[in-house]
Design a protein around this motif. Structure first.
Motif, PDB file in Angstrom:
ATOM      1  N   MET A  89       0.837  -1.098  -0.005  1.00 41.43           N
ATOM      2  CA  MET A  89      -0.047   0.049   0.181  1.00 41.43           C
ATOM      3  C   MET A  89       0.928   1.170   0.023  1.00 41.43           C
ATOM      4  N   LEU A  90       0.509   2.205  -0.720  1.00 43.94           N
ATOM      5  CA  LEU A  90       1.407   3.418  -1.056  1.00 43.94           C
ATOM      6  C   LEU A  90       0.576   4.529  -0.824  1.00 43.94           C
ATOM      7  N   ARG A  91       0.925   5.575   0.054  1.00 41.37           N
ATOM      8  CA  ARG A  91       0.548   6.900   0.255  1.00 41.37           C
ATOM      9  C   ARG A  91       1.188   7.748  -0.892  1.00 41.37           C
ATOM     10  N   LEU A  92       0.508   8.480  -1.636  1.00 52.22           N
ATOM     11  CA  LEU A  92       0.879   9.409  -2.418  1.00 52.22           C
ATOM     12  C   LEU A  92       0.793  10.846  -2.483  1.00 52.22           C
TER      13      LEU A  92
ATOM     14  N   LEU B  37      -3.713  -1.364 -10.957  1.00 52.85           N
ATOM     15  CA  LEU B  37      -3.684  -0.959  -9.542  1.00 52.85           C
ATOM     16  C   LEU B  37      -5.071  -0.141  -9.206  1.00 52.85           C
ATOM     17  N   VAL B  38      -5.289   0.162  -7.736  1.00 47.62           N
ATOM     18  CA  VAL B  38      -6.531   0.705  -7.388  1.00 47.62           C
ATOM     19  C   VAL B  38      -5.905   2.041  -6.720  1.00 47.62           C
ATOM     20  N   LEU B  39      -6.699   3.056  -7.230  1.00 45.63           N
ATOM     21  CA  LEU B  39      -6.333   4.361  -6.495  1.00 45.63           C
ATOM     22  C   LEU B  39      -7.549   4.707  -5.530  1.00 45.63           C
ATOM     23  N   TRP B  40      -7.556   5.111  -4.527  1.00 47.56           N
ATOM     24  CA  TRP B  40      -8.513   5.753  -3.791  1.00 47.56           C
ATOM     25  C   TRP B  40      -8.055   7.206  -2.949  1.00 47.56           C
TER      26      TRP B  40
ATOM     27  N   ALA C 245       0.071  -4.751  -6.732  1.00 48.95           N
ATOM     28  CA  ALA C 245       0.752  -6.032  -6.469  1.00 48.95           C
ATOM     29  C   ALA C 245       2.137  -5.948  -5.727  1.00 48.95           C
ATOM     30  N   GLN C 246       2.564  -6.685  -4.884  1.00 55.59           N
ATOM     31  CA  GLN C 246       3.735  -6.616  -4.106  1.00 55.59           C
ATOM     32  C   GLN C 246       4.919  -6.381  -5.233  1.00 55.59           C
TER      33      GLN C 246
ATOM     34  N   SER D 160       7.667  -1.462  -6.137  1.00 54.84           N
ATOM     35  CA  SER D 160       8.691  -0.855  -6.246  1.00 54.84           C
ATOM     36  C   SER D 160       9.055  -0.069  -7.691  1.00 54.84           C
ATOM     37  N   THR D 161       8.464  -0.437  -8.670  1.00 55.95           N
ATOM     38  CA  THR D 161       8.443  -0.037 -10.038  1.00 55.95           C
ATOM     39  C   THR D 161       7.514   1.057 -10.179  1.00 55.95           C
TER      40      THR D 161
END
Length: 180
Positions: A1-4, A22-25, A36-37, A41-42
């Motif tokens: 999970m990434l915070r942008l 991917l899913v953005l929210w 996906a895991q 990194s990409t």
């Protein structure tokens, strides 16, 4: 999970197209991405080149709130925002993108605009992205004209799947939704 977090955002849509689906929210003013895991990194590296900080957080994906569900027809940002706004993003591969652009309509050929867009995709100057948007908001908010221009409430079939709509990475519509 990434915070942008947008620092000097540019070409965000192309960076999102570099990763897989991917899913953005948007939830409470923050923008998050679930990927996906093996693609995490990409995605964080390509977003860094696009001027977006992506930090790993251990937050569970949001659950659908007990509000009215709506299906998005555009990627226009909402003001005030919905309680939960999700966009599923899927970059189209080269073959599918060119096939959709050059598909023959009944009695017509692809026009010059479609051919120019197809050449831009083939040269690597642009990408085609499919998206599906869902949002949850109170019924009162969904009756507002500003919301109705962007979202359509789901009344009967709560399991309805939004249709996949297409956007070009050069237009930057996903970035305008993610960082209003």
């Amino acid at each position: 999970m990434l915070r942008l977090e947008a620092i000097a955002a540019r070409d965000v849509d192309r960076a999102l197209a570099a990763a897989g689906p991917l899913v953005l929210w948007r939830d409470g003013g923050g923008t998050f991405a679930e990927v996906a895991q093996e693609d995490e990194s990409t995605l964080s590296r390509s977003l860094a080149f696009a001027g977006v900080r992506a930090t790993h957080v251990d937050v569970p994906p949001p659950a659908a709130p007990a509000l009215t569900q709506a299906i998005g027809i555009t990627l226009a940002p909402l003001s005030p925002p919905a309680a939960l706004d999700m966009v599923r993003v899927r970059p189209l591969d080269l073959g599918e993108a060119t096939a959709r652009l050059l598909r023959r309509r009944i009695g017509r050929r692809a026009g010059p605009r479609q051919r120019d867009r197809c050449l831009a995709i083939l040269r690597g100057q642009d990408r085609m992205i499919g998206w599906q948007r869902r949002a949850w908001a109170p019924v009162v908010a969904l009756r507002d004209e500003r919301f109705r221009a962007v979202l359509r409430p789901v009344l009967f079939d709560q399991g309805a799947t939004p249709p996949e709509r297409l956007v070009f990475a050069a237009e930057g519509e996903i970035a305008r939704w993610a960082f209003p």
